[in-house]
Design a protein around this motif. Structure first.
Motif, PDB file in Angstrom:
ATOM      1  N   ASN A  51      -3.622 -10.666  22.782  1.00 51.88           N
ATOM      2  CA  ASN A  51      -2.543 -11.664  22.849  1.00 51.88           C
ATOM      3  C   ASN A  51      -2.778 -12.768  21.811  1.00 51.88           C
ATOM      4  O   ASN A  51      -2.074 -13.765  21.793  1.00 51.88           O
ATOM      5  CB  ASN A  51      -2.370 -12.232  24.257  1.00 51.88           C
ATOM      6  CG  ASN A  51      -3.594 -12.935  24.796  1.00 51.88           C
ATOM      7  OD1 ASN A  51      -4.709 -12.747  24.306  1.00 51.88           O
ATOM      8  ND2 ASN A  51      -3.399 -13.726  25.827  1.00 51.88           N
ATOM      9  N   TRP A  52      -3.754 -12.549  20.951  1.00 51.40           N
ATOM     10  CA  TRP A  52      -4.009 -13.363  19.762  1.00 51.40           C
ATOM     11  C   TRP A  52      -3.829 -12.443  18.566  1.00 51.40           C
ATOM     12  O   TRP A  52      -3.953 -11.222  18.680  1.00 51.40           O
ATOM     13  CB  TRP A  52      -5.434 -13.915  19.778  1.00 51.40           C
ATOM     14  CG  TRP A  52      -5.654 -15.027  20.744  1.00 51.40           C
ATOM     15  CD1 TRP A  52      -5.506 -14.986  22.097  1.00 51.40           C
ATOM     16  CD2 TRP A  52      -6.056 -16.361  20.439  1.00 51.40           C
ATOM     17  NE1 TRP A  52      -5.796 -16.200  22.652  1.00 51.40           N
ATOM     18  CE2 TRP A  52      -6.145 -17.065  21.656  1.00 51.40           C
ATOM     19  CE3 TRP A  52      -6.360 -17.026  19.258  1.00 51.40           C
ATOM     20  CZ2 TRP A  52      -6.510 -18.395  21.717  1.00 51.40           C
ATOM     21  CZ3 TRP A  52      -6.742 -18.350  19.322  1.00 51.40           C
ATOM     22  CH2 TRP A  52      -6.809 -19.026  20.550  1.00 51.40           C
ATOM     23  N   GLY A  53      -3.532 -13.011  17.388  1.00 50.11           N
ATOM     24  CA  GLY A  53      -3.359 -12.181  16.205  1.00 50.11           C
ATOM     25  C   GLY A  53      -3.611 -12.971  14.941  1.00 50.11           C
ATOM     26  O   GLY A  53      -3.816 -14.190  14.969  1.00 50.11           O
ATOM     27  N   CYS A  54      -3.577 -12.285  13.816  1.00 48.96           N
ATOM     28  CA  CYS A  54      -3.800 -12.925  12.518  1.00 48.96           C
ATOM     29  C   CYS A  54      -2.706 -13.954  12.265  1.00 48.96           C
ATOM     30  O   CYS A  54      -1.553 -13.758  12.621  1.00 48.96           O
ATOM     31  CB  CYS A  54      -3.807 -11.886  11.409  1.00 48.96           C
ATOM     32  SG  CYS A  54      -5.218 -10.773  11.519  1.00 48.96           S
ATOM     33  N   ALA A  55      -3.099 -15.058  11.643  1.00 47.56           N
ATOM     34  CA  ALA A  55      -2.165 -16.144  11.367  1.00 47.56           C
ATOM     35  C   ALA A  55      -2.474 -16.747  10.008  1.00 47.56           C
ATOM     36  O   ALA A  55      -3.528 -16.493   9.428  1.00 47.56           O
ATOM     37  CB  ALA A  55      -2.279 -17.220  12.454  1.00 47.56           C
ATOM     38  N   GLN A  56      -1.542 -17.533   9.517  1.00 48.66           N
ATOM     39  CA  GLN A  56      -1.746 -18.272   8.278  1.00 48.66           C
ATOM     40  C   GLN A  56      -2.727 -19.407   8.545  1.00 48.66           C
ATOM     41  O   GLN A  56      -2.662 -20.055   9.573  1.00 48.66           O
ATOM     42  CB  GLN A  56      -0.435 -18.858   7.767  1.00 48.66           C
ATOM     43  CG  GLN A  56       0.541 -17.831   7.260  1.00 48.66           C
ATOM     44  CD  GLN A  56       0.029 -17.182   6.002  1.00 48.66           C
ATOM     45  OE1 GLN A  56      -0.399 -16.045   6.032  1.00 48.66           O
ATOM     46  NE2 GLN A  56       0.045 -17.892   4.913  1.00 48.66           N
ATOM     47  N   ASN A  60      -7.643 -23.832   2.363  1.00 49.91           N
ATOM     48  CA  ASN A  60      -7.853 -22.929   1.234  1.00 49.91           C
ATOM     49  C   ASN A  60      -9.188 -22.198   1.321  1.00 49.91           C
ATOM     50  O   ASN A  60      -9.395 -21.211   0.633  1.00 49.91           O
ATOM     51  CB  ASN A  60      -7.786 -23.696  -0.085  1.00 49.91           C
ATOM     52  CG  ASN A  60      -6.399 -24.200  -0.368  1.00 49.91           C
ATOM     53  OD1 ASN A  60      -5.409 -23.635   0.082  1.00 49.91           O
ATOM     54  ND2 ASN A  60      -6.314 -25.294  -1.109  1.00 49.91           N
ATOM     55  N   CYS A  61     -10.100 -22.685   2.149  1.00 51.24           N
ATOM     56  CA  CYS A  61     -11.428 -22.074   2.295  1.00 51.24           C
ATOM     57  C   CYS A  61     -11.469 -21.015   3.394  1.00 51.24           C
ATOM     58  O   CYS A  61     -12.518 -20.460   3.683  1.00 51.24           O
ATOM     59  CB  CYS A  61     -12.462 -23.152   2.601  1.00 51.24           C
ATOM     60  SG  CYS A  61     -12.644 -24.368   1.300  1.00 51.24           S
ATOM     61  N   SER A  62     -10.337 -20.749   4.011  1.00 53.50           N
ATOM     62  CA  SER A  62     -10.294 -19.824   5.137  1.00 53.50           C
ATOM     63  C   SER A  62     -10.574 -18.397   4.693  1.00 53.50           C
ATOM     64  O   SER A  62     -10.054 -17.931   3.679  1.00 53.50           O
ATOM     65  CB  SER A  62      -8.925 -19.898   5.801  1.00 53.50           C
ATOM     66  OG  SER A  62      -8.871 -19.011   6.887  1.00 53.50           O
ATOM     67  N   ILE A  63     -11.398 -17.696   5.482  1.00 55.43           N
ATOM     68  CA  ILE A  63     -11.603 -16.269   5.234  1.00 55.43           C
ATOM     69  C   ILE A  63     -10.809 -15.437   6.244  1.00 55.43           C
ATOM     70  O   ILE A  63     -10.480 -14.292   5.974  1.00 55.43           O
ATOM     71  CB  ILE A  63     -13.101 -15.875   5.242  1.00 55.43           C
ATOM     72  CG1 ILE A  63     -13.809 -16.330   6.512  1.00 55.43           C
ATOM     73  CG2 ILE A  63     -13.787 -16.412   4.006  1.00 55.43           C
ATOM     74  CD1 ILE A  63     -15.261 -15.891   6.613  1.00 55.43           C
ATOM     75  N   MET A  64     -10.516 -16.026   7.400  1.00 55.15           N
ATOM     76  CA  MET A  64      -9.625 -15.398   8.368  1.00 55.15           C
ATOM     77  C   MET A  64      -9.188 -16.447   9.381  1.00 55.15           C
ATOM     78  O   MET A  64      -9.862 -17.443   9.602  1.00 55.15           O
ATOM     79  CB  MET A  64     -10.264 -14.189   9.051  1.00 55.15           C
ATOM     80  CG  MET A  64     -11.521 -14.433   9.825  1.00 55.15           C
ATOM     81  SD  MET A  64     -12.118 -12.858  10.521  1.00 55.15           S
ATOM     82  CE  MET A  64     -13.856 -13.198  10.662  1.00 55.15           C
ATOM     83  N   SER A  65      -8.029 -16.200   9.972  1.00 56.64           N
ATOM     84  CA  SER A  65      -7.487 -17.121  10.961  1.00 56.64           C
ATOM     85  C   SER A  65      -6.753 -16.312  12.009  1.00 56.64           C
ATOM     86  O   SER A  65      -5.987 -15.405  11.669  1.00 56.64           O
ATOM     87  CB  SER A  65      -6.531 -18.113  10.291  1.00 56.64           C
ATOM     88  OG  SER A  65      -6.048 -19.045  11.216  1.00 56.64           O
ATOM     89  N   ILE A  66      -7.026 -16.627  13.274  1.00 55.78           N
ATOM     90  CA  ILE A  66      -6.294 -15.991  14.361  1.00 55.78           C
ATOM     91  C   ILE A  66      -5.660 -17.094  15.204  1.00 55.78           C
ATOM     92  O   ILE A  66      -6.116 -18.233  15.200  1.00 55.78           O
ATOM     93  CB  ILE A  66      -7.178 -15.076  15.231  1.00 55.78           C
ATOM     94  CG1 ILE A  66      -8.304 -15.868  15.920  1.00 55.78           C
ATOM     95  CG2 ILE A  66      -7.731 -13.921  14.406  1.00 55.78           C
ATOM     96  CD1 ILE A  66      -9.075 -15.060  16.957  1.00 55.78           C
TER      97      ILE A  66
END
Length: 181
Positions: A51-56, A60-66
């Protein structure tokens, strides 16, 4: 008389069985169809609920965001999110963190509420909890920083104050289960 007693016991047992079954069905969590997903990027492997997923990410230093799926806005940014960042730094890691939070303390909307040392997957780390206000929304944050190979990693959970406590368990689970490769 014995038959009436036997029938009464059967009826009472049946009623209790029905009550227990209804109670069990009602007690089932609405999230019973949730499965675990895996994401691997930038030297980190995480497991998170479906119920979580990839997001923007806003960084700028992000390698991944959920983000919690029902919190993602039209631009793809989650209002309840966990962002993973990787940054190069120079010098001592503790000095880098002190400078980072020293700069944040100058912002009047920033309020550091706690900080300390923790372990993440047998790696020494630093945890900071704080609140901030942006565009009229007050959010609570929990950031865990660690260093590996001359890179600073931060895992940052952010949520509006009203949703923080209800969702921090996902951050804590990921933190307890994260693989650092």
């Amino acid at each position: 008389m014995k038959n009436v007693l036997k029938r009464s016991i059967v009826v009472i047992s049946f009623v209790l069985l029905i009550i227990c079954a209804v109670s069990w069905v009602n007690a089932q969590d609405d999230d019973s169809d949730i499965t675990m997903m895996t994401l691997s990027k930038g030297g980190l492997v995480i497991n998170y609920p479906s119920n979580w997923g990839c997001a923007q990410a806003e960084s700028n230093c992000s390698i991944m965001s959920i983000a919690k799926l029902d919190s993602i806005d039209a631009s793809g940014v989650g209002q309840v999110n966990i962002n993973f960042e990787k940054k190069s730094y120079e010098g001592d890691f503790e000095t880098y963190l002190n400078n980072t939070y020293g700069t944040l303390k100058k912002d009047p909307s920033f309020n550091l509420t706690a900080s300390g040392e923790v372990m993440v997957n047998n790696v020494h780390a630093y945890e900071y909890t704080y609140s901030s206000e942006k565009n009229g929304t007050v959010k609570e944050h929990k950031a865990v920083w660690f260093e590996k190979g001359g890179q600073a990693y931060v895992m940052l959970y952010s949520a509006p104050v009203s949703e923080y406590d209800d969702n921090v368990y996902v951050f804590n689970y990921i933190l307890s289960d994260i693989q650092i490769t």
